[in-house]
Motif scaffolding. Structure first.
Motif, mmCIF file in Angstrom:
data_model
loop_
_atom_site.group_PDB
_atom_site.id
_atom_site.type_symbol
_atom_site.label_atom_id
_atom_site.label_comp_id
_atom_site.label_asym_id
_atom_site.label_seq_id
_atom_site.Cartn_x
_atom_site.Cartn_y
_atom_site.Cartn_z
ATOM 1 N N ARG A 304 -8.606 -25.140 30.169
ATOM 2 C CA ARG A 304 -7.567 -26.128 30.485
ATOM 3 C C ARG A 304 -8.125 -27.552 30.370
ATOM 4 O O ARG A 304 -7.473 -28.454 29.816
ATOM 5 C CB ARG A 304 -7.051 -25.865 31.895
ATOM 6 C CG ARG A 304 -5.966 -26.824 32.357
ATOM 7 C CD ARG A 304 -5.368 -26.350 33.690
ATOM 8 N NE ARG A 304 -4.372 -27.281 34.172
ATOM 9 C CZ ARG A 304 -4.630 -28.320 34.964
ATOM 10 N NH1 ARG A 304 -5.867 -28.517 35.373
ATOM 11 N NH2 ARG A 304 -3.662 -29.134 35.376
ATOM 12 N N GLN A 305 -9.348 -27.758 30.904
ATOM 13 C CA GLN A 305 -9.958 -29.083 30.803
ATOM 14 C C GLN A 305 -10.191 -29.474 29.351
ATOM 15 O O GLN A 305 -10.034 -30.645 28.968
ATOM 16 C CB GLN A 305 -11.267 -29.101 31.583
ATOM 17 C CG GLN A 305 -11.095 -28.973 33.096
ATOM 18 C CD GLN A 305 -12.407 -28.757 33.811
ATOM 19 O OE1 GLN A 305 -13.465 -28.735 33.175
ATOM 20 N NE2 GLN A 305 -12.370 -28.590 35.129
ATOM 21 N N VAL A 308 -6.874 -30.612 27.918
ATOM 22 C CA VAL A 308 -6.512 -31.943 28.426
ATOM 23 C C VAL A 308 -7.338 -33.013 27.718
ATOM 24 O O VAL A 308 -6.828 -34.066 27.325
ATOM 25 C CB VAL A 308 -6.725 -32.005 29.956
ATOM 26 C CG1 VAL A 308 -6.577 -33.435 30.467
ATOM 27 C CG2 VAL A 308 -5.735 -31.101 30.662
ATOM 28 N N THR A 309 -8.638 -32.738 27.545
ATOM 29 C CA THR A 309 -9.530 -33.687 26.880
ATOM 30 C C THR A 309 -9.076 -33.954 25.451
ATOM 31 O O THR A 309 -8.959 -35.108 25.018
ATOM 32 C CB THR A 309 -10.973 -33.146 26.873
ATOM 33 O OG1 THR A 309 -11.370 -32.861 28.213
ATOM 34 C CG2 THR A 309 -11.927 -34.176 26.289
ATOM 35 N N SER A 311 -6.120 -33.399 24.095
ATOM 36 C CA SER A 311 -4.820 -34.072 24.082
ATOM 37 C C SER A 311 -4.983 -35.557 24.376
ATOM 38 O O SER A 311 -4.365 -36.400 23.723
ATOM 39 C CB SER A 311 -3.900 -33.423 25.111
ATOM 40 O OG SER A 311 -3.671 -32.079 24.804
ATOM 41 N N HIS A 312 -5.833 -35.876 25.352
ATOM 42 C CA HIS A 312 -6.046 -37.274 25.732
ATOM 43 C C HIS A 312 -6.546 -38.097 24.550
ATOM 44 O O HIS A 312 -5.968 -39.134 24.201
ATOM 45 C CB HIS A 312 -7.050 -37.327 26.887
ATOM 46 C CG HIS A 312 -7.545 -38.701 27.205
ATOM 47 N ND1 HIS A 312 -6.779 -39.651 27.840
ATOM 48 C CD2 HIS A 312 -8.746 -39.292 26.932
ATOM 49 C CE1 HIS A 312 -7.469 -40.769 27.963
ATOM 50 N NE2 HIS A 312 -8.670 -40.579 27.437
ATOM 51 N N THR A 366 -16.895 -33.536 34.367
ATOM 52 C CA THR A 366 -15.462 -33.798 34.363
ATOM 53 C C THR A 366 -15.168 -35.182 34.901
ATOM 54 O O THR A 366 -15.970 -35.794 35.613
ATOM 55 C CB THR A 366 -14.703 -32.750 35.194
ATOM 56 O OG1 THR A 366 -15.207 -32.771 36.534
ATOM 57 C CG2 THR A 366 -14.879 -31.361 34.615
ATOM 58 N N SER A 368 -11.392 -37.633 36.096
ATOM 59 C CA SER A 368 -9.950 -37.578 36.312
ATOM 60 C C SER A 368 -9.233 -38.051 35.063
ATOM 61 O O SER A 368 -9.642 -39.020 34.411
ATOM 62 C CB SER A 368 -9.557 -38.439 37.512
ATOM 63 O OG SER A 368 -10.133 -37.925 38.697
ATOM 64 N N TYR A 369 -8.124 -37.357 34.746
ATOM 65 C CA TYR A 369 -7.325 -37.755 33.580
ATOM 66 C C TYR A 369 -6.736 -39.141 33.799
ATOM 67 O O TYR A 369 -6.760 -39.997 32.918
ATOM 68 C CB TYR A 369 -6.238 -36.705 33.354
ATOM 69 C CG TYR A 369 -5.378 -36.953 32.135
ATOM 70 C CD1 TYR A 369 -5.960 -37.169 30.894
ATOM 71 C CD2 TYR A 369 -3.988 -36.970 32.237
ATOM 72 C CE1 TYR A 369 -5.182 -37.385 29.770
ATOM 73 C CE2 TYR A 369 -3.206 -37.187 31.116
ATOM 74 C CZ TYR A 369 -3.798 -37.399 29.885
ATOM 75 O OH TYR A 369 -3.039 -37.616 28.780
ATOM 76 N N SER A 373 -4.145 -38.877 39.253
ATOM 77 C CA SER A 373 -3.924 -37.454 38.944
ATOM 78 C C SER A 373 -5.087 -36.592 39.428
ATOM 79 O O SER A 373 -6.230 -37.029 39.481
ATOM 80 C CB SER A 373 -3.754 -37.278 37.433
ATOM 81 O OG SER A 373 -3.717 -35.920 37.101
ATOM 82 N N THR A 375 -5.595 -33.817 37.781
ATOM 83 C CA THR A 375 -5.964 -33.121 36.549
ATOM 84 C C THR A 375 -7.305 -33.634 36.042
ATOM 85 O O THR A 375 -7.551 -34.847 36.014
ATOM 86 C CB THR A 375 -4.886 -33.332 35.470
ATOM 87 O OG1 THR A 375 -3.638 -32.873 35.971
ATOM 88 C CG2 THR A 375 -5.251 -32.560 34.194
ATOM 89 N N MET A 377 -10.438 -33.651 33.026
ATOM 90 C CA MET A 377 -10.771 -33.429 31.624
ATOM 91 C C MET A 377 -12.284 -33.535 31.476
ATOM 92 O O MET A 377 -12.980 -34.014 32.369
ATOM 93 C CB MET A 377 -10.058 -34.437 30.719
ATOM 94 C CG MET A 377 -10.509 -35.886 30.893
ATOM 95 S SD MET A 377 -9.643 -36.982 29.741
ATOM 96 C CE MET A 377 -10.475 -38.541 30.066
#
Length: 402
Positions: A304-305, A308-309, A311-312, A366, A368-369, A373, A375, A377
């Motif tokens: 998942r991380q 997210v990474t 996508s970011h 990691t 924070s996104y 948040s 979430t 990344m």
């Protein structure tokens, strides 16, 4: 460039088809990863040829049918051979790198601007579509693995239980302890196995209170069971307790008891056996199951991380590239356009660095996104800065500004 006719994107894709396929395949084989280097060059030429056809229809005819089919095919192919998501994403990005060099050489503004936007839009669609499909398939693989593992654990547990049952019957016939406790709570009879289990001789056992052979922490429960049995005739016939041995140790013991008549009075007779190993094995099994569940949770959280990474960074790159394309449209000269083109190329470089960093990461850090948040990344900021300091990433093949 004014000395010759400016080509259209369709003409470029047709004219440079073989060159694009060959360069793409060879760079896949040499630059992306050891897994790609291990694949036969002929296979890579076949896959880049098929992908090139799909890109042709998408870019020239806005027909993504072939691209969707190719994404499904290449995802299954690469998952089966152990490729990671970043490796295949970098393979798709190489097409942009190869094509931009040729497009930058053959096209001028304003045709160049629209072509760059079309290429970037097509690549964004391709990479996001592939990432979503890869993630869904990978999650299915993880779920299937977890279900298969669970079935295997259940099968092995059942086999172990059956084996233990057969072993238990054998031990009851040969090595189990047998004892009789009279109404006064004294041991009236015990066999050799019972004495050996507690580390005492026969003389030391007979006539002693049964409480002497029970660990303090188990004594309240054992006393309660005995009281119920002697007063009501109803109580648990089988239970587990900790017995106290002569050397001061406590060991798990299973008792199976019933009321009998011994020496013309009601007494409690029982068969006891040591189950310490079985209890410890169950504890180990539970610990292993907990560890396996934690490993699954960590694997899914890391995946998942990773998404997210990616996508970011991809969304950031896409936003900047879109802005630069709009600037290019407003530019009147190549000199005004050059900073925007370099910014577009810089984002392609950053995207390639991110994918390379994620492919090589071994210690997952990691961040924070967003500040608000929860979430997380994967933090690759340090790797990006180091790569940019060293000048890594593709060199610009775009012509210098006029």
């Amino acid at each position: 460039m004014s000395a010759y006719t400016i080509m259209t994107l369709k003409e470029i894709l047709e004219e440079y088809r073989n060159e694009i396929i060959q360069e793409w395949a060879h760079r896949l084989h040499e630059e992306v990863s050891p897994r790609y280097s291990d694949r036969p060059l002929g296979e890579l030429i076949r896959t880049t040829s098929e992908a090139g056809e799909a890109y042709y229809f998408a870019l020239v005819h806005d027909d993504f049918t072939r691209m969707d089919a190719f994404i499904e095919k290449i995802t299954r192919m690469r998952l089966q051979t152990g490729f990671s998501l970043p490796e295949v994403q970098k393979a798709f990005e190489l097409y942009r790198t190869v094509l931009l060099r040729i497009v930058g050489k053959e096209l001028e503004s304003p045709l160049l601007l629209g072509t760059l936007q079309k290429i970037n839009s097509c690549l964004s669609y391709t990479i996001l579509k592939f990432s979503d499909f890869f993630q869904s398939l990978h999650e299915k693989v993880i779920r299937d693995y977890a279900e298969n593992l669970e079935r295997e654990v259940e099968k092995r547990t059942a086999e172990l239980a059956a084996s233990q049952e057969k072993y238990r019957v054998l031990v009851e016939d040969i090595n189990d302890g047998y004892f009789v406790v009279n109404r006064r709570g004294l041991v009236a009879f015990a066999n050799k196995a019972f004495c050996d289990m507690h580390g005492d001789s026969m003389e030391e056992v007979i006539g002693r209170p049964y409480q002497d052979f029970v660990a303090p922490e188990s004594l309240p429960e054992v006393s309660k069971i005995r009281e119920e049995r002697t007063t009501t005739g109803r109580s648990k016939e089988q239970y587990v307790y900790l017995r106290r041995c002569r050397d001061g140790t406590y060991r798990y013991t299973e008792n199976k008891v019933q009321l009998v008549t011994f020496e013309e009075e009601t007494a409690t007779a029982g068969i006891c056996r040591d189950i310490t190993e079985r209890v410890e094995m169950e504890k180990r099994r539970l610990r292993l199951a907990e560890l396996e569940n934690e490993n699954k949770r960590v694997a899914l959280e890391t995946l998942r991380q990773l998404m997210v990474t990616l996508s970011h960074h991809l969304l950031n790159a896409n936003t900047i590239i879109g802005g630069m394309v709009r600037r290019c449209r407003r530019a009147k000269t190549r000199r005004e356009m050059a900073p925007s083109l370099r910014a577009i190329e810089d984002q392609a470089k950053r995207t390639e660095i991110v994918i390379t960093a994620l492919k090589k990461v071994t210690d997952v850090k990691t961040a924070s996104y967003t500040p608000e948040s929860n979430t997380l990344m994967i933090d690759v900021a340090k790797e990006i800065d180091e790569a940019l300091m060293k000048g890594q990433g593709p060199n610009s093949d775009l012509p210098p500004p006029d």
